[in-house]
Motif scaffolding. Structure first.
Motif, PDB file in Angstrom:
ATOM      1  N   ARG A  21      32.599  43.744  43.284  1.00  0.00           N
ATOM      2  CA  ARG A  21      32.656  42.717  42.248  1.00  0.00           C
ATOM      3  C   ARG A  21      34.096  42.333  41.930  1.00  0.00           C
ATOM      4  O   ARG A  21      34.407  41.152  41.763  1.00  0.00           O
ATOM      5  CB  ARG A  21      31.947  43.197  40.979  1.00  0.00           C
ATOM      6  N   PHE A  22      34.969  43.329  41.864  1.00  0.00           N
ATOM      7  CA  PHE A  22      36.380  43.055  41.578  1.00  0.00           C
ATOM      8  C   PHE A  22      36.984  42.125  42.621  1.00  0.00           C
ATOM      9  O   PHE A  22      37.601  41.114  42.297  1.00  0.00           O
ATOM     10  CB  PHE A  22      37.166  44.375  41.527  1.00  0.00           C
ATOM     11  N   TRP A  23      36.776  42.460  43.914  1.00  0.00           N
ATOM     12  CA  TRP A  23      37.366  41.643  44.967  1.00  0.00           C
ATOM     13  C   TRP A  23      36.712  40.274  45.072  1.00  0.00           C
ATOM     14  O   TRP A  23      37.369  39.276  45.373  1.00  0.00           O
ATOM     15  CB  TRP A  23      37.329  42.375  46.307  1.00  0.00           C
ATOM     16  N   GLU A  24      35.417  40.190  44.774  1.00  0.00           N
ATOM     17  CA  GLU A  24      34.768  38.876  44.760  1.00  0.00           C
ATOM     18  C   GLU A  24      35.369  37.996  43.668  1.00  0.00           C
ATOM     19  O   GLU A  24      35.596  36.805  43.882  1.00  0.00           O
ATOM     20  CB  GLU A  24      33.261  39.029  44.569  1.00  0.00           C
ATOM     21  N   ARG A  25      35.624  38.582  42.501  1.00  0.00           N
ATOM     22  CA  ARG A  25      36.270  37.822  41.421  1.00  0.00           C
ATOM     23  C   ARG A  25      37.678  37.407  41.808  1.00  0.00           C
ATOM     24  O   ARG A  25      38.092  36.268  41.551  1.00  0.00           O
ATOM     25  CB  ARG A  25      36.302  38.641  40.123  1.00  0.00           C
ATOM     26  N   GLU A  26      38.431  38.317  42.415  1.00  0.00           N
ATOM     27  CA  GLU A  26      39.802  37.986  42.829  1.00  0.00           C
ATOM     28  C   GLU A  26      39.807  36.862  43.863  1.00  0.00           C
ATOM     29  O   GLU A  26      40.625  35.954  43.795  1.00  0.00           O
ATOM     30  CB  GLU A  26      40.505  39.222  43.403  1.00  0.00           C
ATOM     31  N   ILE A  27      38.884  36.921  44.800  1.00  0.00           N
ATOM     32  CA  ILE A  27      38.794  35.877  45.827  1.00  0.00           C
ATOM     33  C   ILE A  27      38.428  34.542  45.196  1.00  0.00           C
ATOM     34  O   ILE A  27      39.009  33.505  45.526  1.00  0.00           O
ATOM     35  CB  ILE A  27      37.782  36.276  46.915  1.00  0.00           C
ATOM     36  N   SER A  28      37.488  34.551  44.262  1.00  0.00           N
ATOM     37  CA  SER A  28      37.099  33.292  43.624  1.00  0.00           C
ATOM     38  C   SER A  28      38.245  32.728  42.782  1.00  0.00           C
ATOM     39  O   SER A  28      38.456  31.511  42.754  1.00  0.00           O
ATOM     40  CB  SER A  28      35.841  33.458  42.784  1.00  0.00           C
ATOM     41  N   LYS A  29      39.013  33.596  42.116  1.00  0.00           N
ATOM     42  CA  LYS A  29      40.183  33.131  41.365  1.00  0.00           C
ATOM     43  C   LYS A  29      41.208  32.491  42.297  1.00  0.00           C
ATOM     44  O   LYS A  29      41.761  31.431  42.003  1.00  0.00           O
ATOM     45  CB  LYS A  29      40.854  34.302  40.631  1.00  0.00           C
ATOM     46  N   GLN A  30      41.447  33.150  43.427  1.00  0.00           N
ATOM     47  CA  GLN A  30      42.414  32.619  44.393  1.00  0.00           C
ATOM     48  C   GLN A  30      41.945  31.284  44.956  1.00  0.00           C
ATOM     49  O   GLN A  30      42.747  30.357  45.117  1.00  0.00           O
ATOM     50  CB  GLN A  30      42.632  33.625  45.522  1.00  0.00           C
ATOM     51  N   MET A  31      40.645  31.164  45.252  1.00  0.00           N
ATOM     52  CA  MET A  31      40.116  29.900  45.755  1.00  0.00           C
ATOM     53  C   MET A  31      40.269  28.804  44.710  1.00  0.00           C
ATOM     54  O   MET A  31      40.628  27.665  45.031  1.00  0.00           O
ATOM     55  CB  MET A  31      38.653  30.064  46.155  1.00  0.00           C
ATOM     56  N   HIS A  32      40.011  29.140  43.462  1.00  0.00           N
ATOM     57  CA  HIS A  32      40.165  28.160  42.382  1.00  0.00           C
ATOM     58  C   HIS A  32      41.620  27.718  42.258  1.00  0.00           C
ATOM     59  O   HIS A  32      41.904  26.525  42.106  1.00  0.00           O
ATOM     60  CB  HIS A  32      39.661  28.753  41.062  1.00  0.00           C
ATOM     61  N   ARG A  33      42.552  28.677  42.334  1.00  0.00           N
ATOM     62  CA  ARG A  33      43.983  28.328  42.266  1.00  0.00           C
ATOM     63  C   ARG A  33      44.384  27.419  43.422  1.00  0.00           C
ATOM     64  O   ARG A  33      45.111  26.450  43.252  1.00  0.00           O
ATOM     65  CB  ARG A  33      44.834  29.588  42.285  1.00  0.00           C
ATOM     66  N   ARG A  34      43.891  27.728  44.625  1.00  0.00           N
ATOM     67  CA  ARG A  34      44.219  26.932  45.802  1.00  0.00           C
ATOM     68  C   ARG A  34      43.662  25.517  45.672  1.00  0.00           C
ATOM     69  O   ARG A  34      44.349  24.539  45.949  1.00  0.00           O
ATOM     70  CB  ARG A  34      43.676  27.596  47.061  1.00  0.00           C
ATOM     71  N   GLN A  35      42.436  25.399  45.202  1.00  0.00           N
ATOM     72  CA  GLN A  35      41.838  24.082  45.012  1.00  0.00           C
ATOM     73  C   GLN A  35      42.585  23.292  43.946  1.00  0.00           C
ATOM     74  O   GLN A  35      42.796  22.086  44.095  1.00  0.00           O
ATOM     75  CB  GLN A  35      40.362  24.218  44.651  1.00  0.00           C
ATOM     76  N   SER A  36      42.990  23.975  42.876  1.00  0.00           N
ATOM     77  CA  SER A  36      43.755  23.297  41.825  1.00  0.00           C
ATOM     78  C   SER A  36      45.089  22.800  42.358  1.00  0.00           C
ATOM     79  O   SER A  36      45.513  21.677  42.050  1.00  0.00           O
ATOM     80  CB  SER A  36      44.008  24.245  40.650  1.00  0.00           C
ATOM     81  N   GLU A  37      45.746  23.606  43.175  1.00  0.00           N
ATOM     82  CA  GLU A  37      47.028  23.213  43.751  1.00  0.00           C
ATOM     83  C   GLU A  37      46.855  22.037  44.717  1.00  0.00           C
ATOM     84  O   GLU A  37      47.655  21.098  44.699  1.00  0.00           O
ATOM     85  CB  GLU A  37      47.665  24.397  44.476  1.00  0.00           C
ATOM     86  N   GLU A  38      45.806  22.071  45.539  1.00  0.00           N
ATOM     87  CA  GLU A  38      45.547  20.955  46.445  1.00  0.00           C
ATOM     88  C   GLU A  38      45.259  19.677  45.665  1.00  0.00           C
ATOM     89  O   GLU A  38      45.722  18.601  46.033  1.00  0.00           O
ATOM     90  CB  GLU A  38      44.385  21.288  47.378  1.00  0.00           C
ATOM     91  N   SER A  39      44.520  19.812  44.588  1.00  0.00           N
ATOM     92  CA  SER A  39      44.211  18.656  43.757  1.00  0.00           C
ATOM     93  C   SER A  39      45.483  18.108  43.111  1.00  0.00           C
ATOM     94  O   SER A  39      45.697  16.892  43.066  1.00  0.00           O
ATOM     95  CB  SER A  39      43.198  19.058  42.682  1.00  0.00           C
ATOM     96  N   ARG A  40      46.328  19.002  42.631  1.00  0.00           N
ATOM     97  CA  ARG A  40      47.578  18.585  42.003  1.00  0.00           C
ATOM     98  C   ARG A  40      48.466  17.856  42.997  1.00  0.00           C
ATOM     99  O   ARG A  40      49.041  16.808  42.691  1.00  0.00           O
ATOM    100  CB  ARG A  40      48.323  19.794  41.439  1.00  0.00           C
TER     101      ARG A  40
END
Length: 76
Positions: A21-40
């Motif tokens: 669960r910890f690593w799944e959350r970390e991966i989802s956070k990283q994906m969200h950050r990457r998507q936010s950066e691409e959007s920016r």
């Protein structure tokens, strides 16, 4: 072979699920950050500004040396 390597689930218990669960959350956070950066970056005006400056420089070069500017555009 040592038994602790063959019966991992006995020693793991809830810890494995917690780690998963910890690593799944970390991966989802990283994906969200990457998507936010691409959007920016997609909304950024930097590309547009660079293109405008390139066009301005090309037009200035054409005004200074019209023959050389034509050669650059049509290298035949």
């Amino acid at each position: 072979m040592n038994h602790q390597y063959t019966r991992r689930e006995v020693f793991c218990g809830n810890t494995c699920h917690d780690l998963t669960r910890f690593w799944e959350r970390e991966i989802s956070k990283q994906m969200h950050r990457r998507q936010s950066e691409e959007s920016r970056l997609g909304r950024s005006a930097l590309r547009k500004l660079r293109e405008e400056w390139r066009q301005k420089l090309e037009s200035k070069l054409r005004l200074r040396n019209p023959d050389e500017a034509e050669k650059r555009q049509n290298p035949s």
